[in-house]
Design an enzyme around this catalytic site. Structure first.
Site, mmCIF file in Angstrom:
data_model
loop_
_atom_site.group_PDB
_atom_site.id
_atom_site.type_symbol
_atom_site.label_atom_id
_atom_site.label_comp_id
_atom_site.label_asym_id
_atom_site.label_seq_id
_atom_site.Cartn_x
_atom_site.Cartn_y
_atom_site.Cartn_z
ATOM 1 N N ASP A 21 34.149 57.777 6.724
ATOM 2 C CA ASP A 21 34.386 59.204 6.913
ATOM 3 C C ASP A 21 35.901 59.408 7.043
ATOM 4 O O ASP A 21 36.652 58.437 7.135
ATOM 5 C CB ASP A 21 33.659 59.635 8.198
ATOM 6 C CG ASP A 21 33.507 61.136 8.300
ATOM 7 O OD1 ASP A 21 33.939 61.848 7.380
ATOM 8 O OD2 ASP A 21 32.949 61.593 9.305
ATOM 9 N N ASP A 79 30.991 68.412 6.070
ATOM 10 C CA ASP A 79 30.534 69.095 7.280
ATOM 11 C C ASP A 79 30.069 70.510 6.975
ATOM 12 O O ASP A 79 30.796 71.479 7.195
ATOM 13 C CB ASP A 79 31.648 69.085 8.312
ATOM 14 C CG ASP A 79 32.025 67.659 8.694
ATOM 15 O OD1 ASP A 79 31.259 66.736 8.337
ATOM 16 O OD2 ASP A 79 33.058 67.466 9.342
#
Lengths: 951, 452
Positions: free
Chosen positions: A551, A626
């Protein structure tokens, strides 16, 4: 997981909190508009018109594989070198660089899988106005016009694509800074040095030297160049509180492409926007700059986490593609001469005969590097996919288990929590393959470590999962905590592997651990070292069922400009500016290599990444970052993944349920149903949201989610063979309808439904309280079978389908055979030896075909031909299985337990004939109301030859 | 003894002897539906098939009943006898999946998995733990009886005390009434004075304001003094995050101490001197018991207020205590005004039943309120098995903290674990005798676990 502000609370900054607390949306002020990005503003100020560039035909050189030619800018006399190649598979490559740059300009490495194979070029004709070259295929030609320079690719009398036809080629040559003392000194030194160099290089390259000598204008040109005006932002640029020092000055490149006959362009992910790209005349261009965008908004051209600079253009006649190989910040403008016109307006044009040919114009602008473009000439969508795959490779072939369901949350708190969630799946009889750990599992955000209290015995936890044939993913981000007691940090620092700041020290920024440095993944030696860290004896507490999640690899730097790294940070000789969009790809590359190496090269890796670039498809899976628990985000997941699929990245998914905020139960169920039919199927949630494991919403909703996940698992054989095909051919797994129906205009902008492979059409329900959806079933000669009811529908119609909460509309194409495993178990690995049911859907010609691919599901042994690959055909009332790969060998315990023929008529008997010549009669059921024939337990091995006759 | 003997006998006969009597995966109770050699009718009656199609690894019945011993039906279930332990059903998808589910290993008969028969061991463990639980329950239940007894006695005492206090309250109210009359009489000239002389009235008004202020101060003191020891202390102040002087989201001990004038606790007199630090930001927890002071607004009554202040503390606590639901027989009353701590690797958790739950970092830092007493929140049939504490310190960008406390029977009263399953939603396990039920007869329950 993981955008920054939500987790920043402890370490930052009241001001930020204040500006975020009120509204729920991206803070656009954190990210640049084109106007705020100096080079974009500069380049965009240039309007279409006559190009100052001229091709110097006398400099043309043609070898068997390469044409070179100099271009000159008549305004500043700077020369460029154009290279043109014809590549195998109907691709034309055009490279433009400065003829003599002050220092080398960045050319993107490690994205092309190999130096592309070239094919001969030949000159058809030439005069003082230009050159005509043959591209060898179907009377395709390249016309290079000299004054002004432009390049047209023709087929017959049709122009397929024109370059610089609007005169927007711009190439900011490197130059010395004039307004400082150091310039004067260095320029003197430089010219002395130049002279010295010239003396020596004349020996090495007498040819080049001769040319230079022969060009008396050279000196004069150089002088003139120096008079160019200095604009704001050329040598320094400030955004918010961040100053970019730009020691190399302006270096942008730009080029326009015209696409006659084209009204639909796609690709250039990642944007939260429609599948069909919009024109950008009235707003910002689409931006490609990998950024950690907090709470991204839908339907705008803002940059997101990843970039693939590939655009696909499609019309009923042809599909083409443009691959702009540049890793710097890039903006793409799109305009169209028909964009503003209504259907009526277009008709009027047609009636009055005044219609101009529809045309889409595209313009690419990058901050640095060179122009290196690959023009993929199709002509079919699948040709473009294979052309692009020949350059950057295909989708990695994932372990079968990674196509199952993934349960993630920021965070599963401790081993006990993991154990109880794992048990919850068994208790509620919902299959899953992977459970995930986000950043809190580490010891203080030190990746490659475990929290000593919460995850004290990770191997015990992993063994517990392994006992159930399940797996785990733990996060490893590329920001490394600056901490003298942290082994990883000390090693990277002592080896000098960190990215450097402009002053030469290790670059430091803020991220989850607080102060962090960023390994220079562009270095092969750094990547090799990183890979070695995944060895079981290095990464303590790991086992073979632990996989990795990268990430924050844009890279995300909480206190950096636009939440990323300073552009004047350095990676060896290059600035971060040059390589920015590549960083994430390199992180995933090193990680995937680590997983391969730890198994001695035997096991396929699984690595999820948030940032990506062209070529990332070779390395693993990508998710859309996200997102939020909103219906709009469920809806946008379709075009976002379709766009990635078109440019090679098939293994795409969105966080099920939405990362930020808390979904309504209806939204969560609908998302599980939609996600079951998207390639990467993972639920994930923000740490501040209430728990949402599938069984927390009452028995009725648990049952709905269970059913959605079970549908996914029954289809795993189909998903797996599609990924095998994607790996072999580069075709997307999840694809827009127009890919299979390229002449059907009605499909060109569809993004609320899509195909999985060629044979399943999915129309997710993405509206709250929906009672029904209208699906377009393509193909006037096609029939489609509702997979839930087996009801048959004709193609080429808009069909209203009532829906309940129980499922979403899915159709199997008549003419296809889809293998399923109906014995859904705890995990995909538990289903390995289970038998298949073949769903044979007959078309109007009463034929069907399909494939069956089987291997061990997790090793690279398929590369050694250890697999079963069979062609299944139904024709003339005979269903047969034929070996597609006679040289491959693999054995399976799986057998065929059932055959379901949709659209069948009732036979009087069904006979199975196996390879040994034995025949046996099979029992069957026939449902006359639905024309469904079910053959009972034929029982042959899935890898065997057989025929089945329906008399 | 006798059942253990039977168990041994059963094991010596062997599992296979049981299996021949019925198709694999069929429980004894359904044995009569599966008659060897006779056509089998699906248990939902939907169709009849030849017996050789039972457990032939192909699903013929919609209800899955023809494949009790294979994984062929998606909705089937498999019965493990588990001799020595508890018989159970597992989903048929767990048959031959390579994972040992039945302790008698019967679910993995063709997967190559090497399963050990663990039924006897599990049975032994279960019996032991049942035994232990029963013992705990028994002892716990005895303790509970004692607690009930004590609680009732204590309650009577307190009621009596409250009666006394209420008596004196009446007296006081009468006094207040009398004083009010005096006050009103006094106010008459005040009004006149006001009309005559405005400035004089302003002075008067300021004085009245001051009186009101004192009343509020007294009230706030009572509210802040959670443990009713007559002092307001740093920890008591910390639960009021609104008082944080720099409003940075973390109200530290040092800050609280600052508010208290640099000391750890203040009595009513000292509280007066620091009142100005607190009054602007203070947010009341409760809104009752305020009117009592409102009448008092005259310069005549300063002394009376101070007296009333001390009286109020006593009265309020008694009334509060009596008003709690301490369980059907007041068995939870003993928890009142107690606190129980659990120390984890990072925090010290503190449960003060009927009051609040707090969390304090082990190595320094301020206490966080994880919720104040809310209600009993167990399921309908055992409402007293769960306590809910609500409205704790707010989370950044999130809800206010809350804690669910699960009560289990134990001899000792102790917090056994805490966790935070969702952000700011805490879960605490708490054992105490008060939740213990009268233990059932163990002999009977172990008989139920044997199937022959």
């Amino acid at each position: 997981m993981a955008t920054f502000t939500a987790r920043m609370a402890p370490l930052l900054v009241l001001g930020l909190a204040l500006c975020l607390s009120g509204t729920w949306a991206v803070d656009k002020g954190n990210f640049k508009t084109c106007e705020q990005s100096a080079f974009c503003k500069r380049q965009r100020a240039l309007k279409p018109g006559e190009s100052p560039y001229r091709a110097l035909l006398e400099t043309m050189e043609l070898t068997n594989t390469r044409l070179t030619l100099q271009l000159i800018n008549d305004n500043n006399k700077v020369r460029l070198l154009l290279e043109l190649y014809r590549l195998q598979g109907n691709i034309t490559r055009v490279k433009i660089n400065e003829l003599k740059p002050l220092k080398p300009r960045y050319e993107v490495p490690d994205v092309l899988i190999r130096e592309p194979t070239t094919e001969p070029l030949s000159v058809l004709s030439q005069d003082e106005n230009g050159v005509v070259l043959s591209l060898g295929v179907e009377s395709q030609r390249v016309i290079i016009s000299a004054r002004p320079f432009r390049l047209d690719i023709m087929e017959g009398s049709d122009v397929l694509m024109s370059l610089n036809s609007r005169g927007l080629l711009a190439f900011e040559h490197l130059r010395m800074r004039k307004d400082t003392f150091s310039y004067k000194v260095t320029s003197t030194v430089a010219s002395v040095w130049d002279n010295i160099k010239r003396v020596f290089s004349s020996q090495a390259d007498p040819e080049a030297e001769k040319k230079e000598e022969a060009d008396p204008a050279n000196q004069a040109e150089t002088t003139k160049e120096e008079e160019e005006k200095v604009e704001d932002g050329m040598w320094e640029e400030t955004f918010k509180s961040h100053t970019d020092s730009k020691p190399n000055g302006p270096s942008a490149v730009s080029l326009d492409f015209s696409l006659p006959g084209v009204e639909h362009v796609y690709g250039i992910p990642e944007h939260a926007d429609t599948l069909r790209l919009k024109t950008t005349d009235n707003g910002d261009p689409y931006r490609l700059y990998n950024l950690d965008v907090f709470q991204y908004e839908l339907y705008n051209p803002m940059a997101l986490y990843g970039s693939v600079p590939v655009m696909v253009a499609h019309s009923a006649q042809r599909t083409t593609g443009i691959f702009w190989l540049n890793a710097a910040e890039t903006w793409v403008d799109i305009s169209s001469n028909t964009a503003g016109k209504t259907v009526f307006g277009k008709m009027l044009d047609y009636v009055q005969g005044s219609s101009e040919t529809p045309q889409t114009d595209v313009r690419w602008i990058s901050e640095s590097g060179i122009i290196d473009i690959f023009i993929m000439l199709g002509p079919t969508p699948k040709d473009v996919f294979s052309q692009y795959a020949s350059l950057t490779g295909t989708q990695s072939f994932p372990p079968l288990a990674s196509l199952g369901y993934h349960q993630c949350r920021w965070n599963y708190n401790d081993q006990e929590d993991v154990k109880s969630v794992d048990a919850g799946f068994d208790e509620h009889d919902i299959p899953y393959d992977f459970i995930w750990l986000d950043i809190e599992h580490t010891d203080g955000k030190r990746y490659f470590t475990w929290d000593p209290h919460k995850f004290a015995t990770p191997k015990e936890m992993l063994q517990g999962l392994m006992d159930k044939k399940r797996k785990m993913v733990a996060i490893v981000d590329p920001h490394i905590k600056v901490d003298g007691n942290y082994k990883i940090h000390n090693e990277i620092r002592s080896r000098g592997f960190y990215v450097k700041n402009k002053d030469g020290g290790d670059y430091e920024g803020w991220c989850w651990p607080g102060s962090a440095s960023y390994p220079d993944f562009t270095r092969a030696d750094m990547r090799a070292w990183w890979a070695s860290m995944f060895a079981y004896d290095q990464y303590e507490g790991t086992m073979e069922n632990l996989y990795t999640w990268n990430d924050m690899n844009e890279p995300s730097v909480f206190n950096g400009p636009e939440v990323t790294m300073h552009k004047d940070a350095t990676h060896g000789a290059w600035e971060h500016r040059d390589i920015h969009n590549l960083y994430g790809l390199y992180v995933q590359m090193a990680t995937a290599e680590g997983l391969i190496q730890r198994s001695g090269g035997v096991e396929r890796p699984f690595v999820l990444t948030r940032a990506f670039f062209a070529g990332s498809q070779r390395l693993g899976a990508v998710w859309t970052g996200d997102n939020a628990a909103e219906w709009g985000h469920l809806k946008i997941s379709i075009p976002m993944c379709l766009s990635m699929g078109l440019v090679g990245i098939s293994f795409c998914g969105a966080d099920i349920g939405g990362f930020f905020k808390s979904p309504s139960t209806e939204l969560l169920v609908r998302w599980y149903q939609a996600g079951a039919y998207q390639p990467f199927y993972r639920a994930h949630a923000h740490v501040d949201t209430p728990r949402r494991e599938p069984w927390l919403f009452g028995p009725e909703n648990t049952a709905l989610i269970r059913e959605a996940v079970r549908q996914r698992y029954t289809l795993l054989p189909y998903w797996y063979q599609l990924f095998y095909r994607a790996h072999v051919t580069g075709e997307p797994v999840m694809r827009p309808l127009w890919v299979e129906y390229p002449q059907d205009l009605a499909t060109f902008a569809l993004e609320d439904e899509y195909l999985i492979g060629r044979d399943l059409l999915v129309h997710p329900v993405v509206e709250e309280g929906a009672r029904g959806v209208t699906a377009y079933l393509p193909g006037k000669d096609e029939v489609w079978f509702d997979v839930h009811t087996f009801q048959k529908h004709n193609g080429a119609q808009n069909l209203y389908i009532p829906v309940t909460m129980s499922s979403i509309p899915v159709f199997q194409r008549g003419g296809s055979i889809i293998p399923r495993k109906l014995r859904v178990r705890r995990s995909s690995t538990c289903m390995e030896h289970d038998p298949y049911t073949l769903y044979v859907a007959l078309n109007l010609q009463r034929t069907a075909d399909g494939e069956l691919y089987i291997d061990d599901g997790h090793t690279f042994n398929y590369e050694k031909k250890e697999f079963i690959y069979r062609k299944l055909t139904f024709a003339n009332k005979v269903l047969s299985s034929v070996n597609l790969a006679p040289d491959a060998k693999f054995t399976t315990d799986s057998w065929i337990e059932r055959i379901i023929v949709l659209g069948a008529s009732k036979p009087s008997k069904v006979t199975l004939k196996t390879a040994d010549g034995q025949e046996k009669q099979l029992e069957f059921d026939f449902d006359a109301s639905m024309s469904v024939l079910t053959v009972r337990k034929p029982g042959m091995n899935a890898g065997a030859d057989w025929t089945m006759t329906f008399q | 003894m006798s059942c253990q003997f039977l168990l041994l006998l059963l094991l010596s006969v062997g599992v296979s002897a049981v299996e021949v009597q019925r198709p694999r995966g069929v429980p004894l109770s359904k044995r009569q539906f599966y008659e060897e050699g006779k056509p089998f009718t699906c248990l939902d009656g939907s169709r009849t098939i030849p017996f050789d199609r039972v457990n032939d690894d192909y699903c013929d019945c919609q209800d899955g009943s023809d494949e009790p011993g294979t994984a062929a039906c998606p909705n089937g279930s498999f019965h493990c006898t588990n001799a020595g332990f508890r018989p159970t059903f597992i989903p048929s998808s767990r048959i031959n999946d390579g994972i040992c589910d039945c302790c008698d290993t019967t679910d993995e008969y063709n997967s190559g998995a090497t399963c050990q028969n663990t039924c006897r061991e599990l049975g032994r463990k279960e019996r032991e733990s049942l035994q232990k639980m029963a013992e705990i329950a028994k002892e716990g239940f005895l303790l509970k009886q004692q607690l009930i007894h004590e609680a009732n006695r204590g309650l009577e005492d307190k009621k009596a005390k409250l009666g006394d206090v209420q008596g004196s309250k009446k007296d006081l109210e009468a006094k207040v009434e009398a004083l009010r009359t005096v006050k009103e009489a006094a106010e008459q000239p005040e009004r006149e004075a006001k009309e005559r002389h405005l400035k004089a009235w302003e002075d008067q008004k300021a004085l009245i304001q001051k009186e009101k202020e004192s009343a509020r101060m007294a009230e706030v003191f009572l509210e802040l003094d959670d443990d009713a020891d007559g002092f307001v202390s740093v920890p008591e102040l910390l639960s009021h995050s609104e008082l944080d002087p720099d409003a940075d989201g973390s109200f530290t001990e040092a800050e609280a101490q600052g508010l208290l004038g640099g000391v750890d606790k203040v009595d009513t007199a000292a509280f007066e001197s620091i009142w100005s630090n607190v009054k602007e930001k203070y947010m009341s927890e409760v809104r009752h018991y305020t009117s009592f002071f409102f009448l008092i607004n005259s310069k005549f009554h300063v002394k009376f207020i101070l007296f009333n202040f001390g009286f109020g503390i006593c009265f309020r606590n008694l009334e509060k205590e009596i008003s709690f639901d301490f369980g059907p027989s007041s068995e939870f009353a003993y928890l009142y005004s107690q606190c129980y701590e659990l120390t984890t690797s990072e925090y010290i958790y503190r449960l003060c039943p009927f009051n609040r739950v707090t969390q304090k970092p082990k190595f320094g830092g301020s206490e966080t309120n994880l919720g104040s007493w809310g209600k009993w929140a167990g399921p309908e049939d055992s409402i007293y098995s769960v306590m809910k504490y609500e409205h704790g310190t707010g989370c950044w960008q999130g809800p206010s903290r809350s804690t669910t406390v699960k009560l289990t029977c134990g001899k000792e009263t102790v917090v056994t674990s805490t966790s935070e399953p969702s952000r700011c939603e805490y879960l605490m396990e708490f054992t105490c005798p008060a939740i213990c039920q009268e233990p059932p007869n163990l002999e009977i329950s172990s008989h139920e676990h044997q199937e022959l």
